[in-house]
Scaffold this motif. Structure first.
Motif, PDB file in Angstrom:
ATOM      1  N   UNK A  44     -78.872 -54.460   1.408  1.00 23.82           N
ATOM      2  CA  UNK A  44     -78.678 -55.912   1.464  1.00 23.82           C
ATOM      3  C   UNK A  44     -79.606 -56.552   2.491  1.00 23.82           C
ATOM      4  N   UNK A  45     -79.775 -55.891   3.622  1.00 23.17           N
ATOM      5  CA  UNK A  45     -80.635 -56.433   4.673  1.00 23.17           C
ATOM      6  C   UNK A  45     -82.093 -56.411   4.259  1.00 23.17           C
ATOM      7  N   UNK A  70     -80.347 -54.451  11.358  1.00 21.97           N
ATOM      8  CA  UNK A  70     -79.243 -53.510  11.355  1.00 21.97           C
ATOM      9  C   UNK A  70     -79.331 -52.743  12.657  1.00 21.97           C
ATOM     10  N   UNK A  71     -78.259 -52.748  13.412  1.00 21.87           N
ATOM     11  CA  UNK A  71     -78.227 -52.063  14.693  1.00 21.87           C
ATOM     12  C   UNK A  71     -77.434 -50.770  14.529  1.00 21.87           C
ATOM     13  N   UNK A  87     -74.590 -55.373  11.309  1.00 23.76           N
ATOM     14  CA  UNK A  87     -75.693 -56.181  10.784  1.00 23.76           C
ATOM     15  C   UNK A  87     -76.156 -57.240  11.770  1.00 23.76           C
ATOM     16  N   UNK A  88     -75.515 -57.381  12.893  1.00 22.76           N
ATOM     17  CA  UNK A  88     -75.986 -58.292  13.922  1.00 22.76           C
ATOM     18  C   UNK A  88     -75.576 -59.734  13.753  1.00 22.76           C
ATOM     19  N   UNK A  89     -74.861 -60.101  12.709  1.00 23.08           N
ATOM     20  CA  UNK A  89     -74.391 -61.485  12.575  1.00 23.08           C
ATOM     21  C   UNK A  89     -73.388 -61.761  13.676  1.00 23.08           C
ATOM     22  N   UNK A 145     -69.471 -60.676  10.502  1.00 30.11           N
ATOM     23  CA  UNK A 145     -70.241 -59.540  10.987  1.00 30.11           C
ATOM     24  C   UNK A 145     -69.701 -58.254  10.368  1.00 30.11           C
ATOM     25  N   UNK A 146     -70.602 -57.409   9.890  1.00 19.71           N
ATOM     26  CA  UNK A 146     -70.216 -56.130   9.305  1.00 19.71           C
ATOM     27  C   UNK A 146     -70.235 -55.077  10.402  1.00 19.71           C
ATOM     28  N   UNK A 147     -69.129 -54.376  10.570  1.00 15.28           N
ATOM     29  CA  UNK A 147     -69.035 -53.323  11.574  1.00 15.28           C
ATOM     30  C   UNK A 147     -68.585 -52.037  10.893  1.00 15.28           C
TER      31      UNK A 147
END
Length: 130
Positions: free
Chosen positions: A20-21, A29-30, A57-59, A77-79
């Motif tokens: 997606x990124x 992406x971290x 994802x850093x959002x 934010x996706x974790x």
């Protein structure tokens, strides 16, 4: 905090996050990892601790440093996180490396020519004025 995923769920979610990124025009992406020291189960039989692996994802809703305003984003934010036992580290990192390599195929190489042209042009203009 969300519960930790098992390895298969983590890899499938990480693959989705990376794809997606890379499809977006921009994004990050971290990936982080750290030893997980559990104070309740300190044993001398296992010299290596478990590893906590995270991906996000850093959002964020942090204030923009340029405007000092908090931007409301509709996407949360996706974790993702998983715990890797010491005996599973080799197999996990083999698969982790494969997932990360396939996720990086969509990345664009950074164009550094524009920055060099600006630096050269700016240096020439200041030298001409002097």
């Amino acid at each position: 905090m969300a519960p930790h995923l098992n390895h298969e769920e983590f890899f499938s979610s990480l693959t989705d996050l990376l794809s997606k990124t890379s499809q977006k025009a921009r994004g990050s992406v971290f990936l982080t990892q750290k030893p997980l020291i559990d104070t309740t189960e300190l044993t001398s039989s296992s010299p290596r601790p478990s590893i906590l692996v995270r991906a996000t994802d850093g959002n964020t809703n942090a204030p923009n440093p340029k405007t000092n305003k908090v931007e409301k984003k509709t996407v949360s934010k996706v974790k993702l996180s998983t715990i890797v036992a010491p005996e599973d580290i080799e197999a996990f990192y083999t698969r982790y490396a494969e997932v990360c390599k396939t996720g990086m195929t969509g990345l664009k190489k950074r164009d550094r020519k524009k920055g060099k042209a600006k630096a050269k042009g700016g240096a020439l203009k200041t030298a001409a004025k002097a």
